[in-house]
Scaffold this motif. Structure first.
Motif, PDB file in Angstrom:
ATOM      1  N   ARG A   1      -3.055   4.516  10.970  1.00 46.62           N
ATOM      2  CA  ARG A   1      -3.731   3.404  10.312  1.00 46.62           C
ATOM      3  C   ARG A   1      -3.642   2.171  11.201  1.00 46.62           C
ATOM      4  O   ARG A   1      -2.723   2.047  12.002  1.00 46.62           O
ATOM      5  CB  ARG A   1      -3.085   3.115   8.960  1.00 46.62           C
ATOM      6  CG  ARG A   1      -3.088   4.346   8.052  1.00 46.62           C
ATOM      7  CD  ARG A   1      -2.675   4.008   6.657  1.00 46.62           C
ATOM      8  NE  ARG A   1      -2.466   5.226   5.865  1.00 46.62           N
ATOM      9  CZ  ARG A   1      -2.073   5.241   4.598  1.00 46.62           C
ATOM     10  NH1 ARG A   1      -1.836   4.085   3.974  1.00 46.62           N
ATOM     11  NH2 ARG A   1      -1.901   6.361   3.949  1.00 46.62           N
TER      12      ARG A   1
ATOM     13  N   ASP B   1      -0.635  10.677  10.386  1.00 47.84           N
ATOM     14  CA  ASP B   1      -1.432   9.630   9.749  1.00 47.84           C
ATOM     15  C   ASP B   1      -1.508   8.456  10.716  1.00 47.84           C
ATOM     16  O   ASP B   1      -0.491   8.062  11.289  1.00 47.84           O
ATOM     17  CB  ASP B   1      -0.753   9.198   8.430  1.00 47.84           C
ATOM     18  CG  ASP B   1      -1.694   8.421   7.509  1.00 47.84           C
ATOM     19  OD1 ASP B   1      -2.802   8.041   7.942  1.00 47.84           O
ATOM     20  OD2 ASP B   1      -1.311   8.182   6.347  1.00 47.84           O
TER      21      ASP B   1
ATOM     22  N   GLU C   1      -7.418  -0.572   8.058  1.00 45.04           N
ATOM     23  CA  GLU C   1      -6.819  -0.454   6.725  1.00 45.04           C
ATOM     24  C   GLU C   1      -6.194  -1.773   6.284  1.00 45.04           C
ATOM     25  O   GLU C   1      -6.192  -2.108   5.102  1.00 45.04           O
ATOM     26  CB  GLU C   1      -5.754   0.643   6.710  1.00 45.04           C
ATOM     27  CG  GLU C   1      -6.316   2.060   6.696  1.00 45.04           C
ATOM     28  CD  GLU C   1      -6.750   2.551   8.073  1.00 45.04           C
ATOM     29  OE1 GLU C   1      -6.615   1.796   9.060  1.00 45.04           O
ATOM     30  OE2 GLU C   1      -7.242   3.695   8.158  1.00 45.04           O
TER      31      GLU C   1
ATOM     32  N   ASP D   1       0.821  -1.202   0.000  1.00 39.93           N
ATOM     33  CA  ASP D   1       0.000   0.000   0.000  1.00 39.93           C
ATOM     34  C   ASP D   1       0.866   1.268   0.000  1.00 39.93           C
ATOM     35  O   ASP D   1       0.353   2.379  -0.129  1.00 39.93           O
ATOM     36  CB  ASP D   1      -0.900  -0.034   1.251  1.00 39.93           C
ATOM     37  CG  ASP D   1      -2.024   0.982   1.174  1.00 39.93           C
ATOM     38  OD1 ASP D   1      -2.584   1.173   0.072  1.00 39.93           O
ATOM     39  OD2 ASP D   1      -2.359   1.579   2.218  1.00 39.93           O
TER      40      ASP D   1
ATOM     41  N   PHE E   1       2.514   2.397   2.531  1.00 40.67           N
ATOM     42  CA  PHE E   1       2.524   3.073   3.831  1.00 40.67           C
ATOM     43  C   PHE E   1       3.827   2.743   4.557  1.00 40.67           C
ATOM     44  O   PHE E   1       4.139   1.578   4.788  1.00 40.67           O
ATOM     45  CB  PHE E   1       1.316   2.634   4.669  1.00 40.67           C
ATOM     46  CG  PHE E   1       1.164   3.400   5.969  1.00 40.67           C
ATOM     47  CD1 PHE E   1       1.050   4.781   5.960  1.00 40.67           C
ATOM     48  CD2 PHE E   1       1.124   2.733   7.188  1.00 40.67           C
ATOM     49  CE1 PHE E   1       0.904   5.494   7.143  1.00 40.67           C
ATOM     50  CE2 PHE E   1       0.968   3.438   8.390  1.00 40.67           C
ATOM     51  CZ  PHE E   1       0.858   4.821   8.359  1.00 40.67           C
TER      52      PHE E   1
ATOM     53  N   LYS F   1       3.781   9.108  11.326  1.00 35.22           N
ATOM     54  CA  LYS F   1       2.893   8.160  10.659  1.00 35.22           C
ATOM     55  C   LYS F   1       2.866   6.912  11.522  1.00 35.22           C
ATOM     56  O   LYS F   1       3.884   6.240  11.690  1.00 35.22           O
ATOM     57  CB  LYS F   1       3.403   7.849   9.248  1.00 35.22           C
ATOM     58  CG  LYS F   1       3.202   9.000   8.266  1.00 35.22           C
ATOM     59  CD  LYS F   1       3.708   8.649   6.881  1.00 35.22           C
ATOM     60  CE  LYS F   1       5.231   8.732   6.862  1.00 35.22           C
ATOM     61  NZ  LYS F   1       5.806   8.219   5.604  1.00 35.22           N
TER      62      LYS F   1
END
Ligand code: 5GP
Length: 164
Positions: free
Chosen positions: A119, A117, A134, A26, A28, A90
């Motif tokens: 997730r 961020d 996610e 993804d 990330f 993140k």
């Protein structure tokens, strides 16, 4: 059909590897992994190695079980992570299962105001979960046996209450 999901240690090895690959695919790249104790510690450790992230943090969240008590909502137990450590980062939150999603909701909300961020990565997500993660290895509505909690403790501690 099996009534339960049985996650063995061996299956956890490949599950966590595949979960990490989902995150990587993804694009990330987390600055840190925030694990939710205790089940999330195993997931966070495995993801940390697979994603080459050394910055691991721990958050203690439990549905407090005192003497025959269970709250409707999960609570954060000390030590609560220092918000400064999370600011503008993140963050990948790691847990074993999103069931009602209440635990992850609490953690997400805790992070939301500070991080760049946030997730969530879980091994299992159940359909009722209010938080849609996610990254999910497997969706199920069954009860899950995790390798780390399927056996009883080797000690007996009657009437144990959590230390504040
Ligand atoms: P939540 O309802 O907040 O999403 O999940 C709370 C906690 O309940 C999870 O972190 C986990 O410890 C426990 N839990 C929920 N569903 C299961 C399950 O199917 N098996 C096991 N062993 N624990 C579960």
């Amino acid at each position: 059909a099996e009534e339960r999901e049985n996650l063995t240690w061996e299956l956890f090895g490949s599950a966590s590897r595949e979960l990490a690959q989902e995150v990587a695919a993804d694009g990330f790249v987390p600055d840190l992994i925030l694990s939710i104790a205790r089940g999330g510690l195993f997931v966070a450790g495995a993801l940390g190695y697979a994603l080459d992230v050394k910055n691991l943090h721990v958050m203690n969240v439990e549905f407090y079980t005192g003497v025959d008590q269970r709250l409707d909502l999960p609570v954060m137990l000390p030590p609560v992570p220092n918000v400064v450590d999370l600011t503008h980062k993140k963050v990948l939150v790691a847990d074993d299962v999103a069931d009602t999603g209440a635990t992850l909701k609490l953690v997400r909300d805790f992070c939301a105001d500070h991080v760049a961020d946030v997730r969530c990565a879980v091994v299992y997500e159940k359909p009722a979960s209010t938080v849609k993660c996610e990254y999910v290895w497997k969706r199920t509505d069954r009860w899950i046996n995790f390798p780390w909690s399927v056996l009883p403790p080797v000690v007996e501690r009657a009437g144990q209450v959590l230390d504040a």
